[in-house]
Design an enzyme around this catalytic site. Structure first.
Site, PDB file in Angstrom:
ATOM      1  CB  ALA A  66      -0.877  -0.010   1.240  1.00  0.00           C
ATOM      2  N   GLY A 111       0.693  -5.060   0.857  1.00  0.00           N
ATOM      3  CA  GLY A 111      -0.517  -5.144   0.038  1.00  0.00           C
ATOM      4  C   GLY A 111      -0.289  -5.834  -1.296  1.00  0.00           C
ATOM      5  CD  GLU A 114      -2.269  -7.565   2.982  1.00  0.00           C
ATOM      6  OE1 GLU A 114      -1.795  -6.438   2.693  1.00  0.00           O
ATOM      7  OE2 GLU A 114      -3.017  -7.758   3.938  1.00  0.00           O
ATOM      8  CD  GLU A 134       1.894  -5.609   5.804  1.00  0.00           C
ATOM      9  OE1 GLU A 134       2.677  -6.545   6.118  1.00  0.00           O
ATOM     10  OE2 GLU A 134       1.184  -5.634   4.793  1.00  0.00           O
TER      11      GLU A 134
HETATM   12  N1  COA Z   1       4.604   3.181  -0.479  1.00  0.00           N
HETATM   13  C1  COA Z   1       5.013   4.368  -0.970  1.00  0.00           C
HETATM   14  N2  COA Z   1       6.128   4.516  -1.686  1.00  0.00           N
HETATM   15  C2  COA Z   1       6.872   3.423  -1.900  1.00  0.00           C
HETATM   16  C3  COA Z   1       6.530   2.160  -1.409  1.00  0.00           C
HETATM   17  C4  COA Z   1       5.327   2.062  -0.669  1.00  0.00           C
HETATM   18  N3  COA Z   1       4.890   0.909  -0.180  1.00  0.00           N
HETATM   19  N4  COA Z   1       7.472   1.266  -1.771  1.00  0.00           N
HETATM   20  C5  COA Z   1       8.397   1.954  -2.493  1.00  0.00           C
HETATM   21  N5  COA Z   1       8.024   3.258  -2.569  1.00  0.00           N
HETATM   22  C6  COA Z   1       8.716   4.339  -3.260  1.00  0.00           C
HETATM   23  C7  COA Z   1       9.928   4.829  -2.480  1.00  0.00           C
HETATM   24  O1  COA Z   1       9.548   5.748  -1.480  1.00  0.00           O
HETATM   25  C8  COA Z   1      10.754   5.446  -3.595  1.00  0.00           C
HETATM   26  O2  COA Z   1      10.191   6.691  -3.917  1.00  0.00           O
HETATM   27  P1  COA Z   1      11.172   7.969  -4.226  1.00  0.00           P
HETATM   28  O3  COA Z   1      12.006   7.525  -5.407  1.00  0.00           O
HETATM   29  O4  COA Z   1      10.210   9.060  -4.550  1.00  0.00           O
HETATM   30  O5  COA Z   1      11.990   8.166  -2.979  1.00  0.00           O
HETATM   31  C9  COA Z   1      10.482   4.508  -4.784  1.00  0.00           C
HETATM   32  O6  COA Z   1       9.252   3.847  -4.492  1.00  0.00           O
HETATM   33  C10 COA Z   1      11.550   3.459  -4.985  1.00  0.00           C
HETATM   34  O7  COA Z   1      11.701   2.739  -3.774  1.00  0.00           O
HETATM   35  P2  COA Z   1      13.104   2.588  -3.003  1.00  0.00           P
HETATM   36  O8  COA Z   1      12.815   2.328  -1.561  1.00  0.00           O
HETATM   37  O9  COA Z   1      14.017   3.716  -3.329  1.00  0.00           O
HETATM   38  O10 COA Z   1      13.679   1.254  -3.730  1.00  0.00           O
HETATM   39  P3  COA Z   1      14.725   0.204  -3.146  1.00  0.00           P
HETATM   40  O11 COA Z   1      15.092  -0.676  -4.269  1.00  0.00           O
HETATM   41  O12 COA Z   1      15.795   0.900  -2.377  1.00  0.00           O
HETATM   42  O13 COA Z   1      13.875  -0.671  -2.080  1.00  0.00           O
HETATM   43  C11 COA Z   1      11.947  -1.890  -1.302  1.00  0.00           C
HETATM   44  C12 COA Z   1      12.823  -1.467  -2.517  1.00  0.00           C
HETATM   45  C13 COA Z   1      10.737  -2.636  -1.862  1.00  0.00           C
HETATM   46  C14 COA Z   1      12.757  -2.813  -0.376  1.00  0.00           C
HETATM   47  C15 COA Z   1      11.515  -0.612  -0.531  1.00  0.00           C
HETATM   48  O14 COA Z   1      10.949   0.320  -1.454  1.00  0.00           O
HETATM   49  C16 COA Z   1      10.489  -0.852   0.554  1.00  0.00           C
HETATM   50  O15 COA Z   1      10.838  -1.349   1.622  1.00  0.00           O
HETATM   51  N6  COA Z   1       9.206  -0.489   0.290  1.00  0.00           N
HETATM   52  C17 COA Z   1       8.170  -0.554   1.282  1.00  0.00           C
HETATM   53  C18 COA Z   1       7.684  -1.966   1.433  1.00  0.00           C
HETATM   54  C19 COA Z   1       6.621  -2.023   2.507  1.00  0.00           C
HETATM   55  O16 COA Z   1       6.857  -1.742   3.674  1.00  0.00           O
HETATM   56  N7  COA Z   1       5.405  -2.383   2.087  1.00  0.00           N
HETATM   57  C20 COA Z   1       4.287  -2.515   2.967  1.00  0.00           C
HETATM   58  C21 COA Z   1       3.524  -1.258   3.050  1.00  0.00           C
HETATM   59  S1  COA Z   1       2.162  -1.423   4.175  1.00  0.00           S
END
Ligand code: COA
Length: 258
Positions: A66, A111, A114, A134
């Site tokens: 999400a 999400g 999910e 989460e």
């Molecule tokens: N919500 C909002 N933005 C998100 C996102 C999310 N769930 N997942 C990734 N993004 C955004 C990042 O903020 C970043 O945006 P920016 O370029 O404007 O800063 C962009 O997507 C790229 O992500 P980034 O974190 O830089 O990539 P990465 O390769 O370093 O890491 C992940 C990849 C998937 C490990 C990391 O993005 C992450 O941990 N995401 C969240 C996962 C999560 O907690 N999901 C559950 C949400 S309830």
């Protein structure tokens, strides 16, 4: 119908829904959720659609969860409403009378995991990764993950994934029973199409009845209703605000248990 955050195509009866926010790793914001709802309505109502697949745009992500930026400032009630809305749309996917397969091409986190679990089954690329992170945000899954992951992976593995927030590879997800098969990235969409074309050759009413019967296995609504309440309550905690803020500020969260 055309969408802002989705790409859709209809080819040989197969409706492909591609979540298209690659710069945000296809995170599900309000628009994606609303458009996904409309695209699934198309699956139900368009007689030319015989089956569907859901995938993510870009090389990196299926859906990375999400959209965390939309969590800031939500109250407990708004958190519950967000969860309930996700449940309704993911239920619609799960209960679609036409098969819907998740073609998981990269990160399927939160999400995204999910969403994949709400599809009838999952085929993944070797680059796919699965997880419910989460707890890192002071949250719990809110789109059915606490219920569907147990069904897919069993209690022990679901507990470990949900409690640790760890990410697993496509191969591990297959060994857990979450994923049916793992293929090379370039073979993912052709493989899912091949599987769907075979299914489309079967009797449509029988397919709908199989889906209906399988979904009735141990499908009390109770656990899902409880998840809505617990998810909403996370938004009344300081830890959730700290977790989401820390993610957006690209730093480690400092949880206080409050
Ligand atoms: N919500 C909002 N933005 C998100 C996102 C999310 N769930 N997942 C990734 N993004 C955004 C990042 O903020 C970043 O945006 P920016 O370029 O404007 O800063 C962009 O997507 C790229 O992500 P980034 O974190 O830089 O990539 P990465 O390769 O370093 O890491 C992940 C990849 C998937 C490990 C990391 O993005 C992450 O941990 N995401 C969240 C996962 C999560 O907690 N999901 C559950 C949400 S309830």
């Amino acid at each position: 119908m055309s969408y802002q955050t989705l790409l859709t195509t209809l080819d040989n009866g197969i409706f492909t829904i591609t979540i298209n926010r690659p710069d945000k790793l296809n995170a599900i914001n309000k628009t994606v959720m609303d458009e996904l709802n409309a695209a699934v309505d198309e699956v139900y109502s368009n007689p030319a659609i015989q089956s569907a697949m859901i995938t993510g745009a870009g090389p990196k992500a299926f859906v990375a969860g999400a959209d965390i930026s939309e969590f800031m400032g939500l109250t407990k009630e708004q958190g519950m409403a967000l969860s309930k809305k996700g449940h309704d749309i993911f239920f619609k996917i799960e209960h679609s009378p036409k098969p819907i397969v998740a073609a998981v091409n990269g990160f399927a986190l939160g999400g995204g995991c999910e969403l994949a679990l709400s599809c009838h089954f999952i085929i993944a690329s070797e680059q796919a990764k699965f997880g419910q992170p989460e707890v890192n945000l002071g949250l719990i899954p809110g789109y059915g993950g606490t219920q569907r992951l147990v069904q897919a992976a069993g209690k022990g593995r679901a507990m470990e994934l949900l409690l640790s927030g760890k990410t697993i590879s496509a191969q591990e997800a297959m060994s857990y029973g979450i994923v049916n098969s793992v293929v090379a990235p370039e073979e993912l969409l052709p493989k899912v199409k091949e599987v769907l074309l075979n299914i489309q050759s079967k009797a449509p009413i029988a397919l709908a009845k199989v889906i209906d019967c399988v979904n009735r296995f141990d499908h009390t609504k109770h656990g899902y209703d409880h998840e809505v309440k617990q998810f909403g309550e996370c938004f009344a905690t300081e830890d959730m605000k700290e977790g989401a803020t820390a993610f957006l500020e690209k730093r480690k969260p400092d949880f206080k248990g409050k």
